[in-house]
Design an enzyme around this catalytic site. Sequence first.
Site, PDB file in Angstrom:
ATOM      1  N   HIS A  37       0.834  -1.222   0.000  1.00  0.00           N
ATOM      2  CA  HIS A  37       0.000   0.000   0.000  1.00  0.00           C
ATOM      3  C   HIS A  37       0.862   1.263   0.000  1.00  0.00           C
ATOM      4  CE1 HIS A  37      -3.442  -2.601   1.026  1.00  0.00           C
ATOM      5  NE2 HIS A  37      -2.608  -3.178   1.881  1.00  0.00           N
ATOM      6  N   SER A  72      16.466  20.023 -17.230  1.00  0.00           N
ATOM      7  CA  SER A  72      15.281  20.864 -17.378  1.00  0.00           C
ATOM      8  C   SER A  72      15.591  22.003 -18.338  1.00  0.00           C
ATOM      9  CB  SER A  72      14.865  21.427 -16.021  1.00  0.00           C
ATOM     10  OG  SER A  72      13.948  22.490 -16.177  1.00  0.00           O
TER      11      SER A  72
END
Length: 431
Positions: free
Chosen positions: A157, A279
């Site tokens: 989970h 970037s």
Amino acid sequence: MTQPLWQKSGIQIDQRIMQFLAGDDVILDREFFLHDITASKAHVEGLANIGVVSVDEAAALKRELDVLAEDFRCGAFVLDERYEDGHSAIEARLTERLGDAGRRVHTGRSRNDQILVATRLWLKDKLVELEAHCRAVAEICLERAAQPALPLPGYTHLQRAVVSSTAMWFAGFAEGFIDNALRVRQTRDWIDANPLGTAAGYGVNLPLDREHTTRALGFARMQVSPIYAQLSRGKFEMAVLEAIASAMLDLRRLAWDLSLFTTAEFGFVALPAQYTTGSSIMPNKRNPDVVELLRASYASVAAARCEIEQLLSLPSGYQRDLQFSKGSIFHGVRHGLMALELLPGLLAQMQWNEATMRAAIEPAMYATDVAIEQAAAGVPFRDAYRAAAETAASAGTGRTPEASLAARTSPGAGNALRLDELHARLAALGR
């Protein structure tokens, strides 16, 4: 465009309609062209065996087909908008070079079984590549699983759950890709059937030597029923895409792990520099673009399969709708193979951050060990479970990840990886 093979006298061709009908076929056929030539050679041999072409004509046709293949490879012959498709180009070239002998090459076959057999040969080749990629991933995962195991949090989970290890992580993906390689092998065996000689789906009034073409083209068996040969179009392509998708599902989950593990919040993994990009605006960034696109690649394969499935809402017999399946299979297979080819290098070069992984192992992650130990000592498991839950915060007292892994002796777990069994399964696939 050269005159279509199906042109009848007295019928005016509208070029806009022709462009719509042809679509991208002639461009896509570049991928299948050499296989089409190979199948044409086998067809010529079969025609010679039943006396439709003479021995001399067959020799000349095969010679010119070889020349065409070489011209295509070196760029001297370009498959372009001059032709309706690759099949038309082959016949036009043979007719140009050999006259009536070239016009005989299409005897007993249709463009339907011609594209079926060329695609089938192409699919078999691509499955060989796919199996090689799956094997390569499995091999590097087994190699890294055999290295000293580093403690790694195990998650359920997306929450920290139990102590795991880098060796267990690699072993899990190793077994997955061994299974993927096996599925590829089984898919290749399943589609290994020769459709050449079924014509437009109903056979022809000639005793075509289909046994010869089956042997000559290296198929394991003949697709006996002409009707089934048409029914299998799309069905076999979907099976290939499903085999690729099986590997891509594992790739997607692996890429998801790496997407998380490379974040500053986790900090478990450093990627090789060549697998990251910068970037366009933020000078400080190195982005895991390759991993993210690997994660996204399943979508391209699934979309290709879905498109073919939607095309197959058809009655029996050939329908022109199936032309669109060619682009789907090409793009889906191509993208899947490109993605899987990058994975072994990434797995070989990625680096674990041992200190960060060890620091992420919390005391409560030993609670399962405590409960199992109590159950092994005779305490009913549910009672041991509740007691361990109440003291989970102190469960790690006096414990280490290494000791937890060493005590994990259930088959496949930390101290019983059974990598030898996985190596044996991989070896059993042969080469």
